[in-house]
Motif scaffolding. Structure first.
Motif, PDB file in Angstrom:
ATOM      1  N   ALA A   1       2.247   6.802   0.906  1.00 59.02           N
ATOM      2  CA  ALA A   1       0.880   5.664   0.233  1.00 59.02           C
ATOM      3  C   ALA A   1      -0.108   6.226  -1.484  1.00 59.02           C
ATOM      4  CB  ALA A   1      -0.887   6.636   0.774  1.00 59.02           C
TER       5      ALA A   1
ATOM      6  N   ASN B   1       3.124  -2.687   3.604  1.00 63.31           N
ATOM      7  CA  ASN B   1       1.560  -2.942   3.336  1.00 63.31           C
ATOM      8  C   ASN B   1       1.531  -2.485   4.711  1.00 63.31           C
ATOM      9  OD1 ASN B   1       2.260  -4.896   4.327  1.00 63.31           O
ATOM     10  ND2 ASN B   1       1.445  -6.509   3.072  1.00 63.31           N
TER      11      ASN B   1
ATOM     12  N   ASP C   1       6.644   7.195   4.138  1.00 67.57           N
ATOM     13  CA  ASP C   1       6.150   7.181   3.635  1.00 67.57           C
ATOM     14  C   ASP C   1       5.444   7.405   3.047  1.00 67.57           C
ATOM     15  OD1 ASP C   1       7.103   4.262   4.960  1.00 67.57           O
ATOM     16  OD2 ASP C   1       5.329   4.398   6.330  1.00 67.57           O
TER      17      ASP C   1
ATOM     18  N   THR D   1       0.485  -1.185  -0.043  1.00 67.72           N
ATOM     19  CA  THR D   1       0.118   0.085  -0.208  1.00 67.72           C
ATOM     20  C   THR D   1       0.691   1.173  -0.310  1.00 67.72           C
ATOM     21  OG1 THR D   1      -0.110   0.349   1.797  1.00 67.72           O
ATOM     22  CG2 THR D   1      -2.054  -1.014   1.365  1.00 67.72           C
ATOM     23  N   HIS D   2       1.976   1.296   0.682  1.00 69.63           N
ATOM     24  CA  HIS D   2       3.218   2.472   0.824  1.00 69.63           C
ATOM     25  C   HIS D   2       4.553   2.439   0.089  1.00 69.63           C
ATOM     26  CE1 HIS D   2       0.124   3.167   3.594  1.00 69.63           C
ATOM     27  NE2 HIS D   2       0.715   4.357   3.488  1.00 69.63           N
TER      28      HIS D   2
ATOM     29  N   SER E   1      -2.746   5.319  -3.099  1.00 73.64           N
ATOM     30  CA  SER E   1      -3.498   6.265  -3.014  1.00 73.64           C
ATOM     31  C   SER E   1      -3.665   7.773  -2.976  1.00 73.64           C
ATOM     32  CB  SER E   1      -5.111   5.569  -1.841  1.00 73.64           C
ATOM     33  OG  SER E   1      -4.378   6.341  -0.702  1.00 73.64           O
ATOM     34  N   ASN E   2      -2.160   8.083  -2.487  1.00 72.49           N
ATOM     35  CA  ASN E   2      -2.532   9.366  -2.065  1.00 72.49           C
ATOM     36  C   ASN E   2      -0.774   9.867  -3.536  1.00 72.49           C
ATOM     37  OD1 ASN E   2      -3.917  10.082  -0.566  1.00 72.49           O
ATOM     38  ND2 ASN E   2      -2.001  10.409   1.265  1.00 72.49           N
TER      39      ASN E   2
ATOM     40  N   ARG F   1       8.458   3.351   0.681  1.00 64.04           N
ATOM     41  CA  ARG F   1       9.017   3.710   1.999  1.00 64.04           C
ATOM     42  C   ARG F   1      10.579   4.358   1.993  1.00 64.04           C
ATOM     43  NH1 ARG F   1       8.583   0.262   7.137  1.00 64.04           N
ATOM     44  NH2 ARG F   1       6.674   1.819   7.038  1.00 64.04           N
TER      45      ARG F   1
ATOM     46  N   GLY G   1      -1.320   0.509  -7.680  1.00 66.11           N
ATOM     47  CA  GLY G   1      -0.963  -0.668  -6.639  1.00 66.11           C
ATOM     48  C   GLY G   1      -0.264  -2.249  -7.293  1.00 66.11           C
TER      49      GLY G   1
END
Length: 161
Positions: free
Chosen positions: A112, A161, A110, A69-70, A114-115, A72, A132
């Motif tokens: 995301a 995640n 981090d 999901t991310h 979604s961003n 890093r 993703g």
């Protein structure tokens, strides 16, 4: 999952520069592996000839990243904002970007999926944010709209995640 972890054996040629010179600008970025084994993206931004950005990119083998999901990143910047960029297909003209501010110290940041909106030539596109599912290219970009020197040291890029 590690996307890229720098070390003293890392190859400088794994990454390439793409500056505003492709559009007639005069910015000048460079990339090297420093004594600590980290990636070092540095240079100077020029606004001449409508310039104003410098970037580095790395072509990945197609990586399926579903379940994460991310991103890093472990970086040390110079106080400037930068963008972390990904492409799900390296033939796409657009990238997905997350802007982050650096402090001058080592930081873990981090971002995301979604961003991360779709962007092209500095503009957000009317498209869904990063899905993703997979990546084929990663990179960093600086485009602060002011003439200046810059430096970003990169230790690692991983998926979480």
């Amino acid at each position: 999952m590690t996307i890229y972890k720098f070390n003293t054996d890392s190859k400088q040629t794994d990454w390439y520069i793409l500056d505003d010179v492709v559009m007639g600008g005069k910015s000048n970025g460079s990339f090297s592996i420093n004594e600590a084994g980290n990636g070092l993206f540095k240079g100077e931004i020029s606004l001449e000839n409508n310039g104003g950005f410098s970037s580095i990119r790395h072509d990945c083998d197609v990586k399926k990243i579903e379940g994460f999901t991310h991103f890093r990143i472990r970086i040390k910047g110079d106080g400037n904002p930068y963008q972390f960029r990904v492409k799900s297909d390296k033939n796409n003209r657009h990238s997905y970007a997350a802007t982050f501010q650096t402090s001058g110290n080592w930081e873990t940041i981090d971002m995301a999926f979604s961003n991360m909106p779709a962007v092209f030539r500095g503009r957000n596109l009317d498209m869904p944010n990063f899905s993703g599912k997979n990546i084929e290219e990663i990179g960093f970009l600086i485009g602060t709209k002011k003439p200046q020197k810059f430096q970003l040291e990169i230790e690692s890029i991983v998926l979480v995640n």
